[in-house]
Design a protein around this motif. Structure first.
Motif, PDB file in Angstrom:
ATOM      1  N   VAL A 179       4.045   0.058  -0.576  1.00 34.51           N
ATOM      2  CA  VAL A 179       3.528   0.495  -1.881  1.00 34.51           C
ATOM      3  C   VAL A 179       3.819   1.981  -2.045  1.00 34.51           C
ATOM      4  CG1 VAL A 179       1.683  -1.207  -2.087  1.00 34.51           C
ATOM      5  CG2 VAL A 179       1.233   0.949  -0.940  1.00 34.51           C
ATOM      6  N   THR A 180       4.004   2.392  -3.277  1.00 32.72           N
ATOM      7  CA  THR A 180       4.193   3.826  -3.527  1.00 32.72           C
ATOM      8  C   THR A 180       2.849   4.531  -3.345  1.00 32.72           C
ATOM      9  OG1 THR A 180       4.053   3.232  -5.853  1.00 32.72           O
ATOM     10  CG2 THR A 180       6.229   3.749  -5.009  1.00 32.72           C
ATOM     11  N   GLU A 181       2.883   5.856  -3.179  1.00 38.85           N
ATOM     12  CA  GLU A 181       1.662   6.557  -2.751  1.00 38.85           C
ATOM     13  C   GLU A 181       0.556   6.567  -3.805  1.00 38.85           C
ATOM     14  OE1 GLU A 181       2.738  10.525  -1.788  1.00 38.85           O
ATOM     15  OE2 GLU A 181       3.177  11.051  -3.865  1.00 38.85           O
ATOM     16  N   ASP A 182       0.882   6.155  -5.042  1.00 34.15           N
ATOM     17  CA  ASP A 182      -0.146   6.126  -6.086  1.00 34.15           C
ATOM     18  C   ASP A 182      -0.953   4.814  -6.071  1.00 34.15           C
ATOM     19  OD1 ASP A 182       2.041   4.648  -6.815  1.00 34.15           O
ATOM     20  OD2 ASP A 182       2.445   5.724  -8.681  1.00 34.15           O
ATOM     21  N   LEU A 183      -0.659   3.921  -5.127  1.00 34.61           N
ATOM     22  CA  LEU A 183      -1.432   2.671  -5.028  1.00 34.61           C
ATOM     23  C   LEU A 183      -2.211   2.654  -3.707  1.00 34.61           C
ATOM     24  CD1 LEU A 183       1.071  -0.099  -6.253  1.00 34.61           C
ATOM     25  CD2 LEU A 183      -0.750   1.010  -7.545  1.00 34.61           C
ATOM     26  N   ASP A 184      -3.517   2.798  -3.803  1.00 36.38           N
ATOM     27  CA  ASP A 184      -4.296   2.746  -2.557  1.00 36.38           C
ATOM     28  C   ASP A 184      -5.607   1.964  -2.729  1.00 36.38           C
ATOM     29  OD1 ASP A 184      -5.846   4.407  -4.069  1.00 36.38           O
ATOM     30  OD2 ASP A 184      -5.593   6.183  -2.826  1.00 36.38           O
ATOM     31  N   ALA A 185      -5.657   1.117  -3.792  1.00 38.19           N
ATOM     32  CA  ALA A 185      -6.915   0.401  -4.045  1.00 38.19           C
ATOM     33  C   ALA A 185      -6.998  -0.953  -3.323  1.00 38.19           C
ATOM     34  CB  ALA A 185      -7.110   0.211  -5.544  1.00 38.19           C
TER      35      ALA A 185
ATOM     36  N   GLY B  14      -2.503 -18.726   0.562  1.00 35.32           N
ATOM     37  CA  GLY B  14      -2.482 -19.709   1.640  1.00 35.32           C
ATOM     38  C   GLY B  14      -1.395 -19.445   2.673  1.00 35.32           C
ATOM     39  N   ILE B  15      -0.803 -18.251   2.635  1.00 32.97           N
ATOM     40  CA  ILE B  15       0.203 -17.903   3.652  1.00 32.97           C
ATOM     41  C   ILE B  15      -0.582 -17.351   4.843  1.00 32.97           C
ATOM     42  CG2 ILE B  15       2.251 -16.480   4.135  1.00 32.97           C
ATOM     43  CD1 ILE B  15       2.704 -16.433   1.058  1.00 32.97           C
ATOM     44  N   VAL B  16      -0.975 -18.215   5.745  1.00 34.57           N
ATOM     45  CA  VAL B  16      -1.913 -17.793   6.787  1.00 34.57           C
ATOM     46  C   VAL B  16      -1.239 -17.532   8.137  1.00 34.57           C
ATOM     47  CG1 VAL B  16      -4.019 -18.768   5.817  1.00 34.57           C
ATOM     48  CG2 VAL B  16      -2.478 -20.232   7.109  1.00 34.57           C
ATOM     49  N   GLN B  17      -0.097 -18.178   8.349  1.00 34.54           N
ATOM     50  CA  GLN B  17       0.506 -18.101   9.678  1.00 34.54           C
ATOM     51  C   GLN B  17       1.484 -16.933   9.819  1.00 34.54           C
ATOM     52  OE1 GLN B  17      -0.985 -19.958  11.845  1.00 34.54           O
ATOM     53  NE2 GLN B  17       0.324 -18.987  13.390  1.00 34.54           N
ATOM     54  N   ALA B  18       2.073 -16.520   8.698  1.00 33.50           N
ATOM     55  CA  ALA B  18       3.113 -15.468   8.740  1.00 33.50           C
ATOM     56  C   ALA B  18       2.520 -14.127   9.154  1.00 33.50           C
ATOM     57  CB  ALA B  18       3.766 -15.343   7.366  1.00 33.50           C
ATOM     58  N   GLY B  19       3.347 -13.305   9.828  1.00 32.32           N
ATOM     59  CA  GLY B  19       2.931 -11.937  10.145  1.00 32.32           C
ATOM     60  C   GLY B  19       3.083 -11.065   8.902  1.00 32.32           C
ATOM     61  N   LEU B  20       2.053 -10.309   8.572  1.00 35.85           N
ATOM     62  CA  LEU B  20       2.094  -9.483   7.362  1.00 35.85           C
ATOM     63  C   LEU B  20       1.863  -8.024   7.733  1.00 35.85           C
ATOM     64  CD1 LEU B  20      -0.214 -11.639   5.027  1.00 35.85           C
ATOM     65  CD2 LEU B  20       2.261 -11.792   5.287  1.00 35.85           C
ATOM     66  N   LEU B  21       2.522  -7.142   7.010  1.00 35.38           N
ATOM     67  CA  LEU B  21       2.318  -5.717   7.267  1.00 35.38           C
ATOM     68  C   LEU B  21       2.453  -4.936   5.958  1.00 35.38           C
ATOM     69  CD1 LEU B  21       1.983  -3.553   9.498  1.00 35.38           C
ATOM     70  CD2 LEU B  21       4.471  -3.453   9.640  1.00 35.38           C
ATOM     71  N   CYS B  22       1.557  -3.989   5.743  1.00 34.85           N
ATOM     72  CA  CYS B  22       1.656  -3.130   4.551  1.00 34.85           C
ATOM     73  C   CYS B  22       1.979  -1.705   4.990  1.00 34.85           C
ATOM     74  CB  CYS B  22       0.337  -3.103   3.780  1.00 34.85           C
ATOM     75  SG  CYS B  22      -0.156  -4.712   3.194  1.00 34.85           S
ATOM     76  N   MET B  23       2.877  -1.068   4.269  1.00 39.39           N
ATOM     77  CA  MET B  23       3.250   0.309   4.612  1.00 39.39           C
ATOM     78  C   MET B  23       3.375   1.144   3.349  1.00 39.39           C
ATOM     79  SD  MET B  23       6.282  -0.748   7.172  1.00 39.39           S
ATOM     80  CE  MET B  23       6.676   0.864   7.791  1.00 39.39           C
ATOM     81  N   ARG B  24       3.312   2.445   3.514  1.00 34.51           N
ATOM     82  CA  ARG B  24       3.561   3.367   2.412  1.00 34.51           C
ATOM     83  C   ARG B  24       5.075   3.559   2.263  1.00 34.51           C
ATOM     84  NH1 ARG B  24       0.478   7.993   0.965  1.00 34.51           N
ATOM     85  NH2 ARG B  24      -1.182   6.524   0.570  1.00 34.51           N
ATOM     86  N   ASP B  25       5.560   3.416   1.028  1.00 37.83           N
ATOM     87  CA  ASP B  25       6.991   3.594   0.783  1.00 37.83           C
ATOM     88  C   ASP B  25       7.359   5.071   0.910  1.00 37.83           C
ATOM     89  OD1 ASP B  25       9.562   3.002   0.039  1.00 37.83           O
ATOM     90  OD2 ASP B  25       8.985   1.898  -1.757  1.00 37.83           O
ATOM     91  N   MET B  26       8.597   5.390   1.268  1.00 42.27           N
ATOM     92  CA  MET B  26       8.991   6.802   1.304  1.00 42.27           C
ATOM     93  C   MET B  26       8.966   7.361  -0.112  1.00 42.27           C
ATOM     94  SD  MET B  26      13.114   6.922   1.817  1.00 42.27           S
ATOM     95  CE  MET B  26      13.235   8.642   1.350  1.00 42.27           C
TER      96      MET B  26
END
Ligand code: DC
Length: 341
Positions: free
Chosen positions: A47-53, A64-76
């Motif tokens: 997400v861009t730095e203006d999204l943090d909610a 319902g995507i329960v098995q997949a590995g998920l990761l959230c990061m700040r975009d450059m």
């Protein structure tokens, strides 16, 4: 293994908006690539730095995507880049080759991959009486695109408020009961207000004044109509005219044209279109509408940076149409070769 890219923008930095946007994007990716939840191995969100909610990954769990590995990061951070943007890369295994991956870019994020656009959009903006609708109709016919007259939507909203004898500045709550839709009957745009065809009621003096002075200045009205306008453009090839099409409604449009002409020419053109009306009155009406439409707080009339300015003062309709067609063909060709990330 497939890697599928996508991006979307969130309307606001609000939890539900972020989750709704992420959900819409994932649904489109899953649908277009005919994936099942079990075939998804992992998803990385940025997400861009203006999204943090909210973490957009939450939307994946909701789907319902329960098995997949998920990761959230700040975009450059890149100067002047798209705001409130959620990007994803989805890794999935469904037996298809990478060349079959369908990458999905939605809402304002379409601007990131104009080369992948599923529909074509031509934005025409400019002041009153310049001939936007005449040109847009002619182009739509020639190209078999849909013509969307956004001014007519503001006019229909004016009819709605006039009937209730109130204005948005006093009464935003009634907006939730206002349903405006567009239908095409024999190729002609008809505007429906809560199921009633009001097309013939949109051109009175009172409606013209109210649409500019009372309706189009209100942010909530603009947001509601924006949603509708974008929805049409996501599903159809459009020629859309108005005041904020290139700057706000369709910033990703492959072609943007800003039409202009001096006030004398515009007054004569308007006199040609209406029955009755004297030169001085029509000129004054256009001038005051120009002023209001270009000085209001929300999405005022202004030329988009990447719009082509066309002074039509000394041009015939045929000449303007020919020039616009050349610009459209060129613009579409250029956009097909343009993609960022
Ligand atoms: O294009 P028109 O004259 O039918 O538009 C009526 C009014 O609606 C215009 O004075 C300003 C407003 N409008 C707007 O604010 N944004 C648009 N995209 C289109 C019209």
């Amino acid at each position: 293994m497939l890697s599928i890219r996508g991006a979307i923008t969130a309307a606001e930095n609000v939890r539900e908006e972020i989750l709704a946007a992420a959900e819409e994007l994932l649904n489109e990716i899953i649908g277009a690539n005919t994936l099942t939840n079990e075939q998804i191995i992992s998803i990385i969100f940025t997400v861009t730095e203006d999204l943090d909610a909210a973490y957009p990954a939450e939307a994946a769990r909701r789907l319902g995507i329960v098995q997949a590995g998920l990761l959230c990061m700040r975009d450059m951070y890149v100067k002047n880049s798209l705001q409130r943007c959620i990007r994803v890369i989805v890794f999935a295994e469904n037996g298809k080759s990478q060349s079959e991956a369908v990458h999905i870019y939605l809402r304002e994020a379409q601007i990131l991959r104009k080369d992948l656009a599923r529909t074509c959009a031509v934005a025409i903006d400019g002041p009153s009486g310049v001939g936007k609708s005449t040109l847009a109709k002619a182009l739509a016919k020639e190209l078999s695109f849909i013509y969307v007259d956004t001014g007519a939507m503001y006019r229909a909203a004016a009819v709605y408020y006039m009937r209730l004898a109130t204005w948005p500045e006093r009464d935003e709550s009634v907006l939730s009961d206002m349903r405006i839709s567009i239908e095409y009957i024999d190729g002609v745009q008809h505007i429906f207000l809560n199921g009633e065809d009001v097309t013939d009621q949109l051109r009175t003096k009172e409606v013209t004044f109210a649409s500019s002075a009372k309706i189009s200045v209100n942010r909530a009205v603009r947001e509601k109509l924006l949603y509708l306008q974008r929805e049409i453009a996501q599903k159809n090839n459009v020629i859309m005219d108005g005041r904020d099409i290139g700057t706000r409604v369709l910033p990703w449009a492959q072609v943007k044209i800003y039409l202009d002409a001096d006030i004398h020419t515009r007054t004569l053109r308007r006199l040609n279109d209406i029955i009755g009306g004297d030169y001085e009155t029509v000129k004054k009406e256009i001038e005051s509408r120009d002023y209001r439409d270009s000085h209001r707080e929300h999405d005022p009339l202004t030329k988009a940076e990447d719009a082509i300015y066309l002074d039509t003062g000394n041009m015939s309709l045929d000449e303007v149409k020919q020039k616009a067609l050349d610009l459209i063909r060129e613009g579409i060709a250029v956009s097909l070769s343009r993609g960022i990330t």
